[in-house]
Each structure stands twice: as C-alpha cells, then as structure tokens.
Design an enzyme around this catalytic site. Structure first.
Site, PDB file in Angstrom:
ATOM      1  N   ASP A  11      -3.567   1.293   2.697  1.00 20.92           N
ATOM      2  CA  ASP A  11      -3.049   2.530   3.293  1.00 20.92           C
ATOM      3  C   ASP A  11      -4.188   3.539   3.364  1.00 20.92           C
ATOM      4  O   ASP A  11      -4.478   4.249   2.410  1.00 20.92           O
ATOM      5  CB  ASP A  11      -1.897   3.093   2.468  1.00 20.92           C
ATOM      6  CG  ASP A  11      -1.207   4.255   3.176  1.00 20.92           C
ATOM      7  OD1 ASP A  11      -1.842   4.883   4.041  1.00 20.92           O
ATOM      8  OD2 ASP A  11      -0.045   4.532   2.857  1.00 20.92           O
ATOM      9  N   GLY A  63       3.252   7.826  -1.549  1.00 21.92           N
ATOM     10  CA  GLY A  63       4.609   7.612  -2.039  1.00 21.92           C
ATOM     11  C   GLY A  63       4.807   6.191  -2.523  1.00 21.92           C
ATOM     12  O   GLY A  63       5.486   5.950  -3.530  1.00 21.92           O
TER      13      GLY A  63
END
Length: 291
Positions: free
Chosen positions: A194, A217
C-alpha cells in the site's frame, strides 16, 4: 462525474494473478507488530508462539494477510475499476471484511476476481464497495469485501446504503489489551504493497487534511486480529472464519491502541480506541467469527 456508479457496477469482472511466498507473509506480520513486546508477552523474539509469525520453518498465516497477498490490494483494485476516477487525497478506507474459506498457505499462486457490487451516495461522499474473490487450483481461498470512502464525490442521486451499527454488550469487556504502534510502523507496513503517500509523506498528508501521516487502516486491522487470535483464540489462526470492521477514526504512528474484547458464542466483538487521545474511536462494528 468522476464516479459513474452504473458503469462501475455493471462492468465485467476483472481478474488478476496473485503470487506470494514466506517472505511476503513474514514482512506483513512484522508490519503489524509481530515480534514486538506486548503486555502479555514481554519477550516475544524467541517465544515459540510468536515465531509462528516470524520464522519460516514454523510459519502460519494470519487471515488478514489476504488484504495484501500478492500485491492484490483491494483498495487499489477498487480505484482502478471502470467508471471510477478519484483523487487519492480524498480517499479513505471505510470498512473491511475478510471471509476465509480455508487456511491461507504460506506460499501460493491464485486468481483474484474483482467486482464492484455497489456504489453508495452518502451526500458529501461516495462509498465504493469492492468484492475480491480469490481461488487457487484447489478451490476458493478467501473473499474480501472493501468499502472505499471518497470525500466530495456524493450527491449523484444513488442509494444511501446500509447504516446499521453493532451494539456492544453493556458489561465490561472480557479482555482488554494494548498495542503500541511504532513511530516507523507505517513505513514498514507500506512495504507490503500500500504505497499511498498519505502514510509516509507529510506534505501529502496535509493535502488530505492531516497534520502528519496516518497509519494504514489495514495495519490497525491486522494488529487487532493478531491481538484477538493471540489472546482469545489460543494463537490458532485456523479458527478465524471471518473478520469485519468499520474504520471509525485515524491512528498516528507512535500512539497506543486499546483493544477491548467481548466473547460471544462463535464470535468475538471488538472495540479499538486510541489510548493517547481520550479513547478516540479507531475501529467500530468489529467482529471476529471463529470455530
């Protein structure tokens, strides 16, 4: 309009080939805090239970690894779907569910099939729902359902979508623990795939409305599942059947998470807050279903 809901939901399924090995699993586990001291385990580096996350000869796979396996980031897949063209600075992860069909292998090759079941209109924002189904030669492995929250992209007249909230028991939690987030945790976690600069670049974080980079998250998601597995499920990752959450607030690297757990038949209800910020909500509507 940057989001064409009809085009996104009617598009043909997209397939991606995934591959991973023990190094990817180990890196992911380190990225969510494996090997770090906890209140329950102050000396984890050589603890046999912890080595199952870090040592290739003893390795098992935490089911939340499904969110990064083979670089198949569900979030990135949603942003590349037909009919969707959004500003990365306006994107937040809204919610995540992983359903496990069988134990995740330490290494493997699989095919990911991605669709957009729905795009919801929340008024000032849109929520893109992405489903990724992953299978190998032996059959289904896991299903990921991802909710992507895009600020400023609502108001297109679509359905508002579900808004039910999970009510926690009125009693004190059965278990409560804390997990310290290292100052460099986001820099390590992002190596699993990510690369959103929101989690590393202070200038980009300011563009997104934060005074400094925030933790992924999905990193918090993994930290929490590991805590539940280690404290409630006896360290047995194979007992997890599904894991769902709603991302209710941000975490800044260097903070401490407080994880509260309530046991119910076949599942654990979880609440995660930022202990350093007056118990600000972090994860809500969180359930781990297990055998």
């Amino acid at each position: 309009m940057p989001i064409d809901a009809a085009k996104a939901t009617s598009a043909e399924p997209r397939t991606t080939e995934l591959a991973w090995d023990h190094k990817d699993v180990q890196l992911y586990h380190l990225g969510i805090g494996a090997g770090a001291a906890t209140p329950e385990n102050p000396h984890p580096a050589t603890d046999p239970d912890e080595l199952r996350y870090t040592l290739e000869s003893a390795l098992h796979v935490l089911p939340s690894f499904a969110t990064v396996a083979g670089g198949g980031m569900a979030l990135a897949g949603g942003l590349s779907a037909p009919g969707i063209d959004v500003d990365l600075a306006a994107v937040l992860h809204g919610g995540q569910t992983v359903t496990v069909h069988r134990a995740l292998p330490v290494s493997g090759r699989a095919t990911q099939t991605s669709t957009v079941p729905a795009v919801y209109d929340k008024g000032k924002a849109a929520v893109i729902v992405l489903r990724s189904e992953v299978a190998d030669d032996e059959g289904p492995l896991w299903t990921c359902d991802t909710q992507i929250f895009v600020r400023g992209e609502g108001g297109f007249g679509g359905e508002r979508g579900p808004s039910a909230r999970l009510e926690l028991p009125g009693r004190a939690p059965d278990l409560s623990t804390e997990r310290a987030i290292r100052p460099d945790q986001a820099l390590l976690y992002r190596l699993s795939g990510d690369w959103n600069p929101l989690h590393a670049d202070p200038e980009f974080a300011k563009l997104a409305g934060f005074d400094r980079p925030i933790l992924h998250g999905l990193c918090t998601y993994g930290v929490t599942l590991k805590a539940v597995v280690d404290t409630v499920l006896g360290g047995d990752v194979g007992r997890v059947r599904s894991y769902t959450t709603r991302f209710a607030g941000v975490v800044f690297p260097g903070e401490t998470l407080r994880i509260r757990m309530w046991r119910e038949p076949g599942r654990v209800l979880v609440s995660v807050t930022a202990a350093d910020r007056d118990e600000a909500p972090v994860l809500a509507d969180t359930v781990v279903e297990h055998s």
